[in-house]
Design a protein around this motif. Structure first.
Motif, PDB file in Angstrom:
ATOM      1  N   THR A  45     117.671 -15.661  48.842  1.00  0.00           N
ATOM      2  CA  THR A  45     117.340 -14.710  47.785  1.00  0.00           C
ATOM      3  C   THR A  45     115.889 -14.893  47.386  1.00  0.00           C
ATOM      4  OG1 THR A  45     119.598 -14.799  46.936  1.00  0.00           O
ATOM      5  CG2 THR A  45     117.910 -13.906  45.463  1.00  0.00           C
ATOM      6  N   TRP A  46     115.175 -13.781  47.280  1.00  0.00           N
ATOM      7  CA  TRP A  46     113.781 -13.829  46.860  1.00  0.00           C
ATOM      8  C   TRP A  46     113.723 -13.827  45.339  1.00  0.00           C
ATOM      9  CZ3 TRP A  46     109.429 -13.920  50.115  1.00  0.00           C
ATOM     10  CH2 TRP A  46     108.195 -13.847  49.469  1.00  0.00           C
ATOM     11  N   ALA A  47     113.196 -14.883  44.764  1.00  0.00           N
ATOM     12  CA  ALA A  47     113.107 -14.978  43.310  1.00  0.00           C
ATOM     13  C   ALA A  47     111.926 -14.154  42.808  1.00  0.00           C
ATOM     14  CB  ALA A  47     112.940 -16.431  42.877  1.00  0.00           C
ATOM     15  N   GLY A  48     112.108 -13.451  41.706  1.00  0.00           N
ATOM     16  CA  GLY A  48     111.028 -12.671  41.121  1.00  0.00           C
ATOM     17  C   GLY A  48     111.063 -11.226  41.565  1.00  0.00           C
ATOM     18  N   SER A  49     110.291 -10.407  40.857  1.00  0.00           N
ATOM     19  CA  SER A  49     110.254  -8.975  41.136  1.00  0.00           C
ATOM     20  C   SER A  49     108.929  -8.596  41.770  1.00  0.00           C
ATOM     21  CB  SER A  49     110.447  -8.187  39.839  1.00  0.00           C
ATOM     22  OG  SER A  49     109.466  -8.557  38.881  1.00  0.00           O
ATOM     23  N   GLY A  50     108.794  -7.331  42.145  1.00  0.00           N
ATOM     24  CA  GLY A  50     107.576  -6.853  42.773  1.00  0.00           C
ATOM     25  C   GLY A  50     106.398  -6.857  41.811  1.00  0.00           C
ATOM     26  N   ILE A  51     105.208  -7.045  42.374  1.00  0.00           N
ATOM     27  CA  ILE A  51     104.013  -7.167  41.546  1.00  0.00           C
ATOM     28  C   ILE A  51     103.635  -5.867  40.854  1.00  0.00           C
ATOM     29  CG2 ILE A  51     102.389  -6.614  43.398  1.00  0.00           C
ATOM     30  CD1 ILE A  51     100.559  -8.826  42.254  1.00  0.00           C
ATOM     31  N   PHE A  52     104.071  -4.726  41.374  1.00  0.00           N
ATOM     32  CA  PHE A  52     103.689  -3.458  40.754  1.00  0.00           C
ATOM     33  C   PHE A  52     104.333  -3.265  39.383  1.00  0.00           C
ATOM     34  CE2 PHE A  52     103.121  -1.824  45.311  1.00  0.00           C
ATOM     35  CZ  PHE A  52     101.799  -2.217  45.310  1.00  0.00           C
ATOM     36  N   THR A 273      99.383   2.057  52.316  1.00  0.00           N
ATOM     37  CA  THR A 273      98.131   1.641  52.946  1.00  0.00           C
ATOM     38  C   THR A 273      97.042   1.364  51.917  1.00  0.00           C
ATOM     39  OG1 THR A 273      98.672   2.953  54.906  1.00  0.00           O
ATOM     40  CG2 THR A 273      96.369   2.337  54.637  1.00  0.00           C
ATOM     41  N   LEU A 274      97.093   2.041  50.788  1.00  0.00           N
ATOM     42  CA  LEU A 274      96.049   1.906  49.776  1.00  0.00           C
ATOM     43  C   LEU A 274      96.291   0.740  48.825  1.00  0.00           C
ATOM     44  CD1 LEU A 274      95.675   5.672  48.780  1.00  0.00           C
ATOM     45  CD2 LEU A 274      94.358   4.392  50.481  1.00  0.00           C
ATOM     46  N   MET A 275      97.545   0.400  48.575  1.00  0.00           N
ATOM     47  CA  MET A 275      97.864  -0.593  47.552  1.00  0.00           C
ATOM     48  C   MET A 275      97.571  -2.009  48.024  1.00  0.00           C
ATOM     49  SD  MET A 275      98.743   1.464  45.234  1.00  0.00           S
ATOM     50  CE  MET A 275      99.481   0.490  43.924  1.00  0.00           C
ATOM     51  N   VAL A 276      97.410  -2.917  47.064  1.00  0.00           N
ATOM     52  CA  VAL A 276      97.102  -4.305  47.368  1.00  0.00           C
ATOM     53  C   VAL A 276      98.223  -5.197  46.841  1.00  0.00           C
ATOM     54  CG1 VAL A 276      95.750  -4.598  45.236  1.00  0.00           C
ATOM     55  CG2 VAL A 276      95.365  -6.138  47.160  1.00  0.00           C
ATOM     56  N   ILE A 277      98.646  -6.144  47.688  1.00  0.00           N
ATOM     57  CA  ILE A 277      99.720  -7.071  47.315  1.00  0.00           C
ATOM     58  C   ILE A 277      99.390  -8.453  47.855  1.00  0.00           C
ATOM     59  CG2 ILE A 277     101.561  -5.315  47.253  1.00  0.00           C
ATOM     60  CD1 ILE A 277     102.375  -6.332  50.061  1.00  0.00           C
ATOM     61  N   PRO A 278      99.955  -9.498  47.266  1.00  0.00           N
ATOM     62  CA  PRO A 278      99.796 -10.840  47.845  1.00  0.00           C
ATOM     63  C   PRO A 278     100.663 -10.994  49.086  1.00  0.00           C
ATOM     64  CG  PRO A 278     101.206 -10.934  45.918  1.00  0.00           C
ATOM     65  CD  PRO A 278     100.699  -9.527  45.997  1.00  0.00           C
ATOM     66  N   THR A 279     100.448 -12.055  49.832  1.00  0.00           N
ATOM     67  CA  THR A 279     101.228 -12.306  51.036  1.00  0.00           C
ATOM     68  C   THR A 279     102.714 -12.370  50.713  1.00  0.00           C
ATOM     69  OG1 THR A 279      99.411 -13.570  52.004  1.00  0.00           O
ATOM     70  CG2 THR A 279     101.595 -13.912  52.940  1.00  0.00           C
ATOM     71  N   GLY A 280     103.501 -11.605  51.441  1.00  0.00           N
ATOM     72  CA  GLY A 280     104.941 -11.554  51.210  1.00  0.00           C
ATOM     73  C   GLY A 280     105.341 -10.673  50.051  1.00  0.00           C
ATOM     74  N   ILE A 285     109.255  -5.873  46.625  1.00  0.00           N
ATOM     75  CA  ILE A 285     109.024  -4.460  46.312  1.00  0.00           C
ATOM     76  C   ILE A 285     109.987  -3.579  47.091  1.00  0.00           C
ATOM     77  CG2 ILE A 285     107.376  -2.567  46.548  1.00  0.00           C
ATOM     78  CD1 ILE A 285     105.148  -4.635  46.038  1.00  0.00           C
ATOM     79  N   VAL A 286     110.066  -3.789  48.402  1.00  0.00           N
ATOM     80  CA  VAL A 286     110.933  -2.945  49.235  1.00  0.00           C
ATOM     81  C   VAL A 286     112.404  -3.206  48.911  1.00  0.00           C
ATOM     82  CG1 VAL A 286     111.575  -2.336  51.594  1.00  0.00           C
ATOM     83  CG2 VAL A 286     109.186  -2.843  51.050  1.00  0.00           C
ATOM     84  N   GLN A 287     112.773  -4.454  48.690  1.00  0.00           N
ATOM     85  CA  GLN A 287     114.159  -4.755  48.323  1.00  0.00           C
ATOM     86  C   GLN A 287     114.551  -4.039  47.041  1.00  0.00           C
ATOM     87  OE1 GLN A 287     114.307  -9.092  48.252  1.00  0.00           O
ATOM     88  NE2 GLN A 287     115.449  -9.118  50.181  1.00  0.00           N
ATOM     89  N   GLY A 288     113.684  -4.102  46.043  1.00  0.00           N
ATOM     90  CA  GLY A 288     113.994  -3.452  44.772  1.00  0.00           C
ATOM     91  C   GLY A 288     114.100  -1.955  44.909  1.00  0.00           C
ATOM     92  N   LEU A 289     113.213  -1.352  45.687  1.00  0.00           N
ATOM     93  CA  LEU A 289     113.244   0.100  45.866  1.00  0.00           C
ATOM     94  C   LEU A 289     114.476   0.547  46.646  1.00  0.00           C
ATOM     95  CD1 LEU A 289     109.468   0.786  46.623  1.00  0.00           C
ATOM     96  CD2 LEU A 289     110.733   1.411  44.552  1.00  0.00           C
ATOM     97  N   VAL A 290     114.869  -0.227  47.664  1.00  0.00           N
ATOM     98  CA  VAL A 290     116.065   0.126  48.431  1.00  0.00           C
ATOM     99  C   VAL A 290     117.307   0.047  47.545  1.00  0.00           C
ATOM    100  CG1 VAL A 290     117.566  -0.635  50.310  1.00  0.00           C
ATOM    101  CG2 VAL A 290     115.105  -0.450  50.680  1.00  0.00           C
ATOM    102  N   LEU A 291     117.383  -0.973  46.716  1.00  0.00           N
ATOM    103  CA  LEU A 291     118.511  -1.073  45.776  1.00  0.00           C
ATOM    104  C   LEU A 291     118.533   0.095  44.797  1.00  0.00           C
ATOM    105  CD1 LEU A 291     118.526  -4.903  44.961  1.00  0.00           C
ATOM    106  CD2 LEU A 291     120.197  -3.627  46.326  1.00  0.00           C
TER     107      LEU A 291
END
Length: 349
Positions: A45-52, A273-280, A285-291
């Motif tokens: 399980t990935w702890a924490g939510s997306g940076i956006f 392509t435009l947005m900036v995120i840290p490694t991983g 982000i994608v997990q939260g959006l898919v849910l």
């Protein structure tokens, strides 16, 4: 005798540069990632939510100073070690490694071979697009061919072995396969395409002075190069990160009413392509959006486009790469996102 002394001096510079790279990556990447991988192997399980969503910002929210500062703070906390390591490594390549040595490793007769060499060189550093940008800039200014430099820049985020392991632990196997297959195609095939469309010699005014083979390593030259890199690259990088943070509610509309259909796939490919995120950072982000109901096609696009390029990365490499190369690279990433959007639904979940 002189030739032997010159070779000894050059070798010592290369060894010091390797030591700087190993120490920096061990501190910023390898040690933290092995610890994170061990934790994910246990929890899945990935702890924490997306940076956006940092600072409580939601899709559609208006730009604000609070949105800018909360995003920038969260982003810098995640990447500052990697950025420091990248600047240290870039200065080492610029002042300690003779240009002929760099070209011997990355210069190949055929663009495909150069792209493969650049992609392989990228895998140990495991950096995001922004943190790998200073090293890519130095490589380009040293005369490394376009295919190899673009492959290095894209290979850091897309072929990051740590992120592939993270995905394997916390996401369906189809996600990992999509990232690996499309990522490799973008890094190698995309870099070759960019080179064929835009290749030309590095302008003389762009090329950085490199140490001569018989020039002994110098702390003063190293610190001077480090200062120049920091002053010329970091301020504009931070400004663009803050702008993205301020406008992220409008720039990243996914997760509101936009969840499925062809339009959402195109939006995911372009906006990712435009947005900036840290490694991983693409994983939560994608997990939260898919849910939340995001389509598999859009998820496949984001798995490719979110980690690659980014506006701050473009700002850092644009002047050195040339805007034709930079724009072509961004276009290749968008195309890779569309390919990911086509592949992931076919694989299913």
């Amino acid at each position: 005798m002189e030739q032997r002394a010159s070779r000894t001096v050059a070798t010592s510079g290369v060894l010091i540069a390797v030591a700087v790279a190993v120490a920096g990556l061990l501190w910023a990447k390898w040690w933290p990632y092995q610890a994170k991988a061990r934790g994910l192997a246990t929890t899945h399980t990935w702890a924490g939510s997306g940076i956006f969503g940092a600072g409580g910002v939601h899709p559609g929210d208006a730009p604000s100073w609070s949105a800018a500062t909360s995003f920038t703070s969260a982003y810098l906390q995640a990447i500052w070690k990697a950025l420091v390591a990248a600047l240290l490594i870039s200065a080492a390549l610029q002042t300690l490694v003779p240009r002929t040595w760099l070209l011997r490793v990355l210069n190949r007769r055929r663009p495909v071979s150069a792209a493969v060499a650049g992609g392989l060189a990228a895998t140990p550093s495991m950096m995001c697009a922004c943190c790998s940008a200073p090293v890519a800039v130095t490589l380009r200014r040293s005369g490394v061919p376009t295919a190899a430099v673009v492959a290095y820049w894209l290979g850091n985020p897309l072929l990051n072995p740590a992120v592939l392991v993270f995905l394997a632990f916390v996401a369906p196997w189809q996600w990992t396969l999509t990232r690996l297959v499309i990522g490799a195609a973008v890094v190698v095939g995309g870099s070759v395409l960019v080179a064929r469309l835009t290749d030309r010699r590095v302008p003389e005014e762009v090329a950085e002075p490199q140490p001569a083979a018989d020039e002994a390593p110098s702390v003063r030259r190293y610190l001077g190069a480090l200062l120049r890199l920091t002053v010329t690259l970091v301020p504009e990088y931070l400004v663009v990160v803050m702008l993205i943070g301020a406008f992220r509610g409008w720039l990243f509309p996914l997760g509101g009413g936009l969840r499925s259909g062809l339009l959402v796939v195109v939006v995911a490919a372009i906006v990712g392509t435009l947005m900036v995120i840290p490694t991983g950072g693409e994983i939560p982000i994608v997990q939260g959006l898919v849910l939340a109901g995001l389509s598999l096609g859009a998820a496949g696009a984001l798995l490719i486009t979110l980690p690659a390029v980014s506006l701050p990365g473009v700002a850092m490499v644009g002047r050195t790469f040339g805007w034709r190369v930079t724009a072509a690279t961004a276009a290749v990433v968008v195309a890779g996102g569309l390919a990911g959007a086509a592949l992931l639904p076919v694989l299913g979940v």
